[in-house]
Design an enzyme around this catalytic site. Structure first.
Site, PDB file in Angstrom:
ATOM      1  CB  CYS A   1      -6.487   3.722   1.019  1.00 42.74           C
ATOM      2  SG  CYS A   1      -7.105   2.503   2.195  1.00 42.74           S
TER       3      CYS A   1
ATOM      4  CB  CYS B   1     -17.135  -7.149  15.809  1.00 42.80           C
ATOM      5  SG  CYS B   1     -17.985  -6.050  16.925  1.00 42.80           S
TER       6      CYS B   1
ATOM      7  CE1 TYR C   1     -26.748  -5.226  21.683  1.00 43.47           C
ATOM      8  CE2 TYR C   1     -27.284  -7.581  21.681  1.00 43.47           C
ATOM      9  CZ  TYR C   1     -26.910  -6.440  22.360  1.00 43.47           C
ATOM     10  OH  TYR C   1     -26.698  -6.496  23.717  1.00 43.47           O
TER      11      TYR C   1
ATOM     12  CB  CYS D   1      -0.902   0.004   1.224  1.00 41.04           C
ATOM     13  SG  CYS D   1      -1.991   1.446   1.275  1.00 41.04           S
TER      14      CYS D   1
HETATM   15  N1  SAH Z   1     -26.882  -7.703  12.821  1.00 37.43           N
HETATM   16  C1  SAH Z   1     -26.688  -6.490  12.078  1.00 37.43           C
HETATM   17  C2  SAH Z   1     -26.078  -5.343  12.895  1.00 37.43           C
HETATM   18  C3  SAH Z   1     -24.898  -5.671  13.758  1.00 37.43           C
HETATM   19  S1  SAH Z   1     -23.990  -4.300  14.376  1.00 37.43           S
HETATM   20  C4  SAH Z   1     -25.881  -6.758  10.828  1.00 37.43           C
HETATM   21  O1  SAH Z   1     -25.320  -7.834  10.664  1.00 37.43           O
HETATM   22  O2  SAH Z   1     -25.818  -5.861   9.978  1.00 37.43           O
HETATM   23  C5  SAH Z   1     -24.671  -4.034  15.961  1.00 37.43           C
HETATM   24  C6  SAH Z   1     -25.975  -3.296  15.955  1.00 37.43           C
HETATM   25  O3  SAH Z   1     -26.387  -3.158  17.320  1.00 37.43           O
HETATM   26  C7  SAH Z   1     -25.936  -1.888  15.399  1.00 37.43           C
HETATM   27  O4  SAH Z   1     -26.957  -1.748  14.448  1.00 37.43           O
HETATM   28  C8  SAH Z   1     -26.200  -0.992  16.622  1.00 37.43           C
HETATM   29  O5  SAH Z   1     -26.935   0.167  16.287  1.00 37.43           O
HETATM   30  C9  SAH Z   1     -27.008  -1.895  17.500  1.00 37.43           C
HETATM   31  N2  SAH Z   1     -26.999  -1.658  18.942  1.00 37.43           N
HETATM   32  C10 SAH Z   1     -26.018  -1.143  19.704  1.00 37.43           C
HETATM   33  N3  SAH Z   1     -26.361  -1.174  21.015  1.00 37.43           N
HETATM   34  C11 SAH Z   1     -27.597  -1.745  21.083  1.00 37.43           C
HETATM   35  C12 SAH Z   1     -28.482  -2.080  22.155  1.00 37.43           C
HETATM   36  N4  SAH Z   1     -28.158  -1.843  23.412  1.00 37.43           N
HETATM   37  N5  SAH Z   1     -29.642  -2.660  21.839  1.00 37.43           N
HETATM   38  C13 SAH Z   1     -29.985  -2.930  20.555  1.00 37.43           C
HETATM   39  N6  SAH Z   1     -29.195  -2.627  19.517  1.00 37.43           N
HETATM   40  C14 SAH Z   1     -28.011  -2.049  19.763  1.00 37.43           C
END
Ligand code: SAH
Length: 448
Positions: free
Chosen positions: A157, A402, A309, A71
């Site tokens: 990049c 993650c 989430y 890079c």
């Molecule tokens: N499953 C989805 C998003 C994962 S990222 C995908 O694969 O795209 C995590 C997500 O959790 C984000 O959208 C974030 O806004 C949400 N988040 C963060 N804290 C939270 C909470 N306390 N309750 C519910 N959602 C939450």
């Protein structure tokens, strides 16, 4: 050992953020940019309480894990900590990190599956947020230098899309033409803070400068320059952010041109994605990860499934046709609106989405839960949520994570509440970075 001492070291391990670690007389020295197996000369740059920070001065014997950095920004930018490693070595390190977290933090007798490599190692990111600053009286845009807020002007990049440079230049040109100043973190003066770009596999692109409140002059000219730079633009927005901390996006978005969201196809379904909604940044690898979630969920068409989430609903909706009913919970209102709209546009009728904290989902959920999917941010699941899940006793729990450290912590708690960790598969979602994504399968009431 003290600051500025020069020492000779063999690198024998790595930190969670990708720096190499060597030892001298039992004390650890963290050396960014070094590789396991390097024999190297290092200057001690900082003495911390229980370890030292070193700077790599010279390689005496390079590690066989090294490769030539490809890079143009290597060494200048703080983004990619594994630029100097072969991809095999990078995957091995990520695997070892997951294994160590499961063993040391989780105390779990589980060996992770091999790390699934990313289909694309270069130019894989579908989103980038570039900081805007000033140098010698002129606006600059780029990336932060390692451990600093100094902006390095980087073109080419290797992990972001090559087309993003043109959008970045267009924003700079607009700022120079119209005299709009970059935001200055220290004084809080100036307007432009960041440029957010999202570019989906569908070819649709969103450009969203992040600016302070107040009038931005000549926004038509801004749109004109951005559109000239990127024919795939479908959406130009301004995000307003007046905060003095390091949260990048503010809550308000103003549409300048086009529509408010982008569209993409994922797992054969059509999704709309609003700018403030989360969307996995490595699309082909995301589909593989979701395939693993589907395998672990092992649905037969009758189950009640929770997707906690859930973001814009991608995981749950891609499984809805194999489930009896789907309940999604997400805290960002725009993302929940996207999720509802995404169910409708794909003709999915057995899904409901709620806006709120996943930790409160017991308040919106009724009935027997069969399969629970969680995909929390890096800090992992709230303890209250783990209690709730244990009480609801789903047959299967699929945990997408993650951060292997918080995953291991939560898996340990869940194994104390009657779940057995069956399998953990790491995925390389973020080549060249130290981050590693995992999918774990837990089942109810089995031992080991
Ligand atoms: N499953 C989805 C998003 C994962 S990222 C995908 O694969 O795209 C995590 C997500 O959790 C984000 O959208 C974030 O806004 C949400 N988040 C963060 N804290 C939270 C909470 N306390 N309750 C519910 N959602 C939450």
């Amino acid at each position: 050992m003290k600051k500025n001492d020069v020492v000779e070291l063999t690198i024998d391990g790595t930190t969670s953020d990708g720096a190499g670690v060597g030892h001298i007389g039992g004390a650890a020295v963290f050396v960014p940019g070094s590789a396991v197996g390097d024999r190297c000369e290092v200057r001690i740059v900082k003495v911390e309480r229980s370890f030292f920070r070193g700077k790599l001065l010279r390689l005496i014997i390079p590690s066989p894990d090294r490769r030539e950095e490809s890079c143009p920004a290597a060494g200048k930018c703080g983004g990619c900590v594994f630029q100097h490693l072969t991809y095999e070595a990078e995957l091995r390190q990520k695997w070892e990190r997951v294994r160590d977290c499961l063993a040391r933090i989780g105390g779990l007798p589980v060996t992770p599956e091999p790390v699934q490599p990313s289909p694309e190692v270069r130019h894989y990111r579908n989103k980038v947020i570039l900081p805007v600053g000033e140098r010698d009286g002129r606006p600059v845009i780029g990336f932060y230098a390692p451990r600093s807020h100094r902006i390095v002007d980087i073109r080419g990049c290797e992990i972001q899309n090559p087309g993003d440079d043109a959008l970045a230049r267009a924003l700079l040109r607009y700022m120079e033409e119209s005299g709009v100043r970059p935001y200055d973190e220290r004084s809080g003066k100036g307007m432009v803070r960041h440029l957010f770009i999202r570019r989906l596999r569908s070819g649709e692109v969103c450009a969203m400068p992040v600016v302070r409140s107040g009038r931005l002059p000549e926004t038509e000219r801004l749109c004109e320059l951005l559109l000239e730079a990127e024919p795939g633009l479908r959406s130009i927005l301004l995000n307003r952010n007046d905060r003095r901390d390091n949260v990048i996006l503010g809550e308000r978005c103003e549409l300048l041109w086009g529509r408010e969201y982008l569209e993409d196809t994922l797992c054969g379904l059509r999704f709309r994605v609003s700018p403030r909604s989360f969307y996995q940044i490595n699309t082909p690898q995301c589909e593989r990860l979701y395939a693993k979630v589907r395998e672990y969920a092992a649905l037969t068409g009758r189950e009640t499934v929770c997707d906690l989430y859930c973001g814009i609903g991608t995981i749950g909706l891609s499984l809805a046709h194999e489930a009896g009913r789907l309940v999604g919970v997400e805290v960002v209102p725009e993302a929940v609106r996207d999720a509802k709209e995404n169910a409708a546009r794909n003709g999915i009728k057995n899904a409901r989405f709620f806006c709120g904290g996943a930790e409160d989902f017991a308040e919106v959920f009724e009935g027997k839960l069969d399969v629970c999917i969680v995909d929390p941010p890096r800090k992992g699941c709230d303890g209250r949520l783990l209690d709730t899940i244990a009480r609801m006793e789903p047959e299967r729990l699929v945990y997408v994570s993650c951060d292997p450290a918080t995953l291991a912590r939560d898996l340990k708690i869940l194994s104390g509440k009657g779940f057995a960790v069956r399998e953990v598969t790491p995925f390389d979602m973020f080549p060249r970075s130290a981050h590693v994504e995992c999918v774990a399968l837990l089942v109810k009431g089995e031992n080991g």
